[in-house]
Design an enzyme around this catalytic site. Structure first.
Site, PDB file in Angstrom:
ATOM      1  N   ARG A 157      16.186  -0.235  -2.649  1.00  0.00           N
ATOM      2  CA  ARG A 157      14.930  -0.429  -3.393  1.00  0.00           C
ATOM      3  C   ARG A 157      15.190  -0.249  -4.875  1.00  0.00           C
ATOM      4  O   ARG A 157      16.007   0.590  -5.270  1.00  0.00           O
ATOM      5  CB  ARG A 157      13.882   0.604  -2.954  1.00  0.00           C
ATOM      6  CG  ARG A 157      13.701   0.748  -1.451  1.00  0.00           C
ATOM      7  CD  ARG A 157      13.198  -0.499  -0.779  1.00  0.00           C
ATOM      8  NE  ARG A 157      11.895  -0.905  -1.266  1.00  0.00           N
ATOM      9  CZ  ARG A 157      10.749  -0.335  -0.886  1.00  0.00           C
ATOM     10  NH1 ARG A 157      10.749   0.667  -0.033  1.00  0.00           N
ATOM     11  NH2 ARG A 157       9.613  -0.753  -1.363  1.00  0.00           N
ATOM     12  N   LYS A 190       0.635   6.462   5.277  1.00  0.00           N
ATOM     13  CA  LYS A 190       0.207   5.121   4.891  1.00  0.00           C
ATOM     14  C   LYS A 190      -0.411   4.381   6.078  1.00  0.00           C
ATOM     15  O   LYS A 190      -0.683   3.183   5.995  1.00  0.00           O
ATOM     16  CB  LYS A 190       1.390   4.334   4.327  1.00  0.00           C
ATOM     17  CG  LYS A 190       1.959   4.942   3.045  1.00  0.00           C
ATOM     18  CD  LYS A 190       3.254   4.288   2.642  1.00  0.00           C
ATOM     19  CE  LYS A 190       3.951   5.103   1.560  1.00  0.00           C
ATOM     20  NZ  LYS A 190       5.368   4.753   1.423  1.00  0.00           N
ATOM     21  N   PRO A 224       0.794  -1.206   0.000  1.00  0.00           N
ATOM     22  CA  PRO A 224       0.000   0.000   0.000  1.00  0.00           C
ATOM     23  C   PRO A 224       0.832   1.263   0.000  1.00  0.00           C
ATOM     24  O   PRO A 224       1.682   1.451   0.863  1.00  0.00           O
ATOM     25  CB  PRO A 224      -0.761  -0.111   1.308  1.00  0.00           C
ATOM     26  CG  PRO A 224       0.085  -0.988   2.193  1.00  0.00           C
ATOM     27  CD  PRO A 224       1.174  -1.539   1.378  1.00  0.00           C
ATOM     28  N   GLU A 225       0.569   2.121  -0.933  1.00  0.00           N
ATOM     29  CA  GLU A 225       1.066   3.489  -0.864  1.00  0.00           C
ATOM     30  C   GLU A 225      -0.179   4.352  -0.675  1.00  0.00           C
ATOM     31  O   GLU A 225      -1.271   3.825  -0.474  1.00  0.00           O
ATOM     32  CB  GLU A 225       1.838   3.844  -2.140  1.00  0.00           C
ATOM     33  CG  GLU A 225       3.036   2.934  -2.357  1.00  0.00           C
ATOM     34  CD  GLU A 225       3.884   3.330  -3.559  1.00  0.00           C
ATOM     35  OE1 GLU A 225       3.952   4.525  -3.864  1.00  0.00           O
ATOM     36  OE2 GLU A 225       4.455   2.420  -4.189  1.00  0.00           O
TER      37      GLU A 225
END
Length: 294
Positions: free
Chosen positions: A283, A59, A2-3
DNA sequence: CTATAAACCTGCTGGC
DNA sequence: TGCCAGCAGGTTTATA
């Protein structure tokens, strides 16, 4: 998973589905999902709490309860919140949770449900999480807002208080790459790996550029573009790359619209140059080597 | 203080 | 076919 857009989609669903309901029971098979207190104590303390509101803080999902208490849920990478009717089933392997939601789930058993709040209308609010990173925190509002995750949260990417001038001030003081800066929740809240890549591609800025090298007009474009992309993703109910689903188990529609994220080797949507992948801050970052020069 | 790495977890994918 | 390294939406904690 989830962003910001995915969390917003979940929050919008929950506002319709669980506000005004009472939590009457708690079940978990992964006590670590609950921070600070044991499941047994949470179960006792949360019983008969009425849900007053659901909000997104970056978030994080904040579920406001009566008696000045609240639940704070972070779904981390693979967490899902779902609302429906489930049945607990004891098997040789332990407890299983059957899930009657049809559609994207491969079978009727969702083996990844680890926390369930039973509601007073016969439905359940379930936290499913394959990787078990998601966390639930509970306490008085004062306690929830004193948590570092909330106290240190930067302005929300969609918050009107975040003006181009303020954004510029923040960005220009950072020595990290612009991508890592965008993804730092203490700088701006809500932007993660997918949208950071797409936002930077859209304004033709290389993800590895040090944040302080962006000029005023680039930073303004960055903010405008970020909001445009995040709002579009909210309209499409989020991105389903991997297993993101809404509270009814349905995937989001932004996955088909992705600009660069996970398009390594595929042609740039502007100039057809193959998209490249690099690693920034542990990332993956995706960018067009022609449109996004260092 | 900063930058990088590890930790938290499980399942899937691709290479050999 | 089978094994295993590497990888995945996020954030906190440890290490250098």
């Amino acid at each position: 998973m989830p962003e910001l857009p995915e969390v917003q989609t979940i929050v919008d669903d929950l506002r319709r589905k669980v506000v005004h309901r009472k939590i009457i029971d708690l079940w978990t098979d992964w006590p670590k999902s609950i921070k600070g207190i044991t499941p047994a104590i949470l179960k006792k303390r949360i019983r008969d709490s009425k849900i007053l509101d659901v909000k997104r803080l970056g978030k994080n999902i904040l579920i406001t309860l009566d008696r000045d208490r609240a639940l704070l849920i972070h779904q981390k990478m693979t967490g899902h919140l779902m609302v429906g009717r489930w049945f607990l089933k004891k098997t040789r392997a332990g407890w299983l949770v059957t899930n009657p939601i049809r559609g994207p789930f491969k079978d009727r058993v969702n083996q990844y449900v680890h926390v369930i709040f039973s509601l007073d209308n016969g439905k359940m609010l379930a936290l499913s999480d394959m990787r078990k990173f998601a966390r639930v925190d509970f306490g008085e509002s004062k306690y929830i807002f004193s948590l570092p995750a909330i106290r240190k949260l930067g302005l929300d990417a969609l918050d009107g208080h975040l003006t181009p001038a303020i954004f510029e001030k923040i960005i220009r003081t950072r020595r990290k790459s612009i991508k890592q800066t965008l993804m730092d929740p203490t700088v701006v809240a809500g932007i993660g790996n997918i949208y950071a890549d797409d936002i930077l591609w859209s304004i033709k800025v290389h993800p590895a550029r040090p944040a302080y090298t962006l000029d005023r007009s680039e930073i303004k474009k960055l903010l405008i573009s970020a909001r445009k992309i995040l709002k579009k993703a909210i309209r499409l109910r989020g991105t389903s790359v991997g297993d993101y689903r809404d509270t009814s188990g349905r995937p989001g529609g932004y996955g088909r619209e992705l600009l660069v994220y996970r398009r390594t080797g595929e042609p740039c949507r502007r100039c057809r140059t193959p998209i490249q992948r690099m690693v920034l801050g542990q990332r993956p970052a995706h960018f067009c080597p022609r449109c996004q020069k260092l």
